[in-house]
Design a protein around this motif. Structure first.
Motif, PDB file in Angstrom:
ATOM      1  N   UNK A   1       0.829  -1.195   0.000  1.00 32.94           N
ATOM      2  CA  UNK A   1       0.000   0.000   0.000  1.00 32.94           C
ATOM      3  C   UNK A   1       0.865   1.247   0.000  1.00 32.94           C
ATOM      4  N   UNK A   2       0.269   2.375  -0.321  1.00 40.21           N
ATOM      5  CA  UNK A   2       0.994   3.636  -0.298  1.00 40.21           C
ATOM      6  C   UNK A   2       1.482   3.960   1.105  1.00 40.21           C
ATOM      7  N   UNK A   3       0.697   3.603   2.103  1.00 34.21           N
ATOM      8  CA  UNK A   3       1.109   3.790   3.505  1.00 34.21           C
ATOM      9  C   UNK A   3       2.456   3.119   3.743  1.00 34.21           C
ATOM     10  N   UNK A   4       2.585   1.884   3.270  1.00 35.19           N
ATOM     11  CA  UNK A   4       3.840   1.147   3.419  1.00 35.19           C
ATOM     12  C   UNK A   4       4.972   1.794   2.633  1.00 35.19           C
ATOM     13  N   UNK A   5       4.683   2.131   1.391  1.00 32.22           N
ATOM     14  CA  UNK A   5       5.741   2.657   0.512  1.00 32.22           C
ATOM     15  C   UNK A   5       6.409   3.884   1.123  1.00 32.22           C
ATOM     16  N   UNK A   6       5.611   4.790   1.628  1.00 37.33           N
ATOM     17  CA  UNK A   6       6.155   6.027   2.192  1.00 37.33           C
ATOM     18  C   UNK A   6       7.088   5.728   3.359  1.00 37.33           C
ATOM     19  N   UNK A   7       6.743   4.770   4.183  1.00 39.41           N
ATOM     20  CA  UNK A   7       7.528   4.474   5.376  1.00 39.41           C
ATOM     21  C   UNK A   7       8.757   3.619   5.080  1.00 39.41           C
ATOM     22  N   UNK A   8       8.731   2.866   4.004  1.00 40.75           N
ATOM     23  CA  UNK A   8       9.848   1.985   3.684  1.00 40.75           C
ATOM     24  C   UNK A   8      10.822   2.594   2.688  1.00 40.75           C
ATOM     25  N   UNK A   9      10.382   3.599   1.944  1.00 41.94           N
ATOM     26  CA  UNK A   9      11.211   4.163   0.876  1.00 41.94           C
ATOM     27  C   UNK A   9      12.591   4.631   1.340  1.00 41.94           C
ATOM     28  N   UNK A  10      12.746   5.206   2.547  1.00 41.51           N
ATOM     29  CA  UNK A  10      14.086   5.639   2.949  1.00 41.51           C
ATOM     30  C   UNK A  10      15.063   4.479   3.172  1.00 41.51           C
ATOM     31  N   UNK A  11      14.548   3.265   3.290  1.00 39.81           N
ATOM     32  CA  UNK A  11      15.397   2.133   3.680  1.00 39.81           C
ATOM     33  C   UNK A  11      15.533   1.060   2.604  1.00 39.81           C
ATOM     34  N   UNK A  12      14.524   0.886   1.788  1.00 39.64           N
ATOM     35  CA  UNK A  12      14.520  -0.185   0.793  1.00 39.64           C
ATOM     36  C   UNK A  12      14.532   0.409  -0.609  1.00 39.64           C
ATOM     37  N   UNK A  13      15.442  -0.033  -1.439  1.00 40.68           N
ATOM     38  CA  UNK A  13      15.538   0.504  -2.788  1.00 40.68           C
ATOM     39  C   UNK A  13      14.623  -0.268  -3.744  1.00 40.68           C
ATOM     40  N   UNK A  14      14.356   0.358  -4.875  1.00 44.57           N
ATOM     41  CA  UNK A  14      13.582  -0.287  -5.946  1.00 44.57           C
ATOM     42  C   UNK A  14      12.289  -0.916  -5.414  1.00 44.57           C
ATOM     43  N   UNK A  15      11.462  -0.101  -4.809  1.00 41.57           N
ATOM     44  CA  UNK A  15      10.185  -0.583  -4.293  1.00 41.57           C
ATOM     45  C   UNK A  15       9.188  -0.730  -5.442  1.00 41.57           C
ATOM     46  N   UNK A  16       8.561  -1.888  -5.514  1.00 41.83           N
ATOM     47  CA  UNK A  16       7.565  -2.183  -6.546  1.00 41.83           C
ATOM     48  C   UNK A  16       6.306  -2.713  -5.864  1.00 41.83           C
ATOM     49  N   UNK A  17       5.144  -2.274  -6.328  1.00 42.90           N
ATOM     50  CA  UNK A  17       3.901  -2.725  -5.697  1.00 42.90           C
ATOM     51  C   UNK A  17       3.566  -4.150  -6.148  1.00 42.90           C
ATOM     52  N   UNK A  18       3.307  -5.005  -5.175  1.00 44.09           N
ATOM     53  CA  UNK A  18       2.862  -6.377  -5.431  1.00 44.09           C
ATOM     54  C   UNK A  18       1.885  -6.738  -4.331  1.00 44.09           C
ATOM     55  N   UNK A  19       0.639  -6.935  -4.694  1.00 44.18           N
ATOM     56  CA  UNK A  19      -0.406  -7.171  -3.695  1.00 44.18           C
ATOM     57  C   UNK A  19      -0.911  -8.608  -3.781  1.00 44.18           C
ATOM     58  N   UNK A  20      -1.601  -9.066  -2.756  1.00 43.99           N
ATOM     59  CA  UNK A  20      -2.289 -10.343  -2.868  1.00 43.99           C
ATOM     60  C   UNK A  20      -3.386 -10.270  -3.933  1.00 43.99           C
TER      61      UNK A  20
END
Length: 368
Positions: free
Chosen positions: A143-162
């Motif tokens: 989710x976007x909630x997750x992306x915002x909080x993880x972006x400073x730490x994890x590179x190349x974030x791609x959305x993959x949902x159930x």
């Protein structure tokens, strides 16, 4: 296309939403291209025998990124000719990525869920998550909630949902057997299918039920699944034994009929422990929508992303008993509204939340 080693604690028959997520993706990858290295669990032997790919179980019930586990994973990757590793959850097993790359793994992909957001908020865990991010090529988010909080730490974030198996969860599933088993008859039923842990909010449903019953006297609450919060919930439900039904754990194959036994699906999750315990998404809302039920979701983390607000259901403050009761009462009393929301939910899941689409996306991330 190369072969992939899946390293995971989150794999059936261990119960839970992440386990279902990982397994549903795994069975849609080419069977000859995947090997699974997972922790042990009761019933694993029988389950593994039915899988289309090889499953190797560790002797422990929880895999940790120890030297022994690292050696075992590297040995399996080499023996099976794997050039990619897929971590069912980034934390903590993603810490193995650096060592596996030294042993020949060319690409690492890690799924994230709600607990990685908690790691990002704690100093020590945050540093480890940053280490994972430096060596994992792609991390996925829900989710976007997750992306915002993880972006400073994890590179190349791609959305993959159930996704949702719309052939299994559909409006024609018959819930009458479940209703009969628990003596629910034709009562208006609020159903919650989710592991019994405090974040999920079954306690708030129990507290809200008397308010609902003040306007819908025959209303009942069906709580499906087991979990560590069972005793506390049972104590909370004392005096409402005829109206609050606990099923305990049920097999996966029986979940559709348990959803179908309800008129409204509700899981008013709320974030706990100052943001460390948060809902990643909530596949249960989508399964309920696919079954044709209107949903009431909590406002924790990415849960609102699984609801089209006002169209497939409502999002409420998971700590507001009155608000929860109000939305439930509205849907139980206004059957036309409930039916329209259920139909809209089914159409949305069919269009946006198919498992095959998500598995194809994962395959591209593993072997671009």
């Amino acid at each position: 296309m190369g072969r992939t080693l899946l390293v995971t604690n989150d794999f059936p028959p261990r119960p839970g939403g992440i386990q279902i997520f990982v397994h549903k993706l795994a069975v849609r990858l080419p069977k000859d291209d995947l090997v699974v290295y997972a922790s042990s669990w009761k019933g694993a032997r029988e389950f593994d025998a039915e899988q289309p790919f090889e499953v190797v179980r560790d002797r422990t019930s929880v895999l940790l990124p120890t030297p022994r586990v690292a050696r075992r994973a590297a040995d399996l990757a080499r023996a099976h000719g794997c050039d990619a590793v897929w971590f069912g959850a980034a934390a903590p097993l993603g810490l193995l990525a650096a060592g596996l790359k030294k042993k020949g793994i060319e690409r690492a992909v890690a799924l994230t869920h709600g607990h990685e957001v908690g790691w990002a908020a704690l100093p020590g865990a945050r540093q480890m998550l940053g280490r994972i991010g430096r060596h994992v090529d792609v991390s996925t988010y829900l989710s976007e909630y997750q992306r915002v909080r993880l972006a400073p730490l994890l590179r190349n974030l791609e959305r993959l949902t159930p996704g949702v198996d719309t052939d299994t969860f559909h409006p024609d599933v018959d819930g009458s057997t479940v209703r009969a088993k628990y003596g629910l008859g034709d009562r208006p039923v609020i159903v919650c299918v989710s592991r019994l842990v405090p974040r999920k909010g079954q306690d708030m449903l129990i507290r809200a039920l008397p308010l609902v019953r003040a306007k819908v006297p025959d209303a009942a609450l069906l709580i499906v699944s087991g979990g560590p919060d069972r005793d506390r919930l049972g104590t909370l439900a004392k005096g409402q034994e005829k109206d609050v039904v606990f099923t305990g754990s049920v097999p996966w194959t029986a979940l559709p009929e348990h959803y179908a036994a309800g008129d409204v699906y509700a899981m008013p999750c709320r974030t706990r422990r100052r943001g460390l315990d948060v809902e990643g998404l909530g596949i249960v809302y989508l399964e309920a929508s696919a079954t044709g039920l209107p949903v009431v979701a909590g406002d924790s983390g990415g849960a609102p992303d699984a609801v089209l607000k006002g169209e497939t259901g409502y999002v409420v403050d998971g700590r507001d008993v009155a608000a929860i009761a109000d939305r439930l009462t509205t849907l139980l009393l206004d059957r036309d509204l409930a039916r329209r929301m259920g139909q809209a939910g089914r159409a949305w899941v069919e269009k946006q939340w198919q498992w095959d689409t998500q598995a194809d996306r994962l395959a591209q991330l593993l072997h671009p």
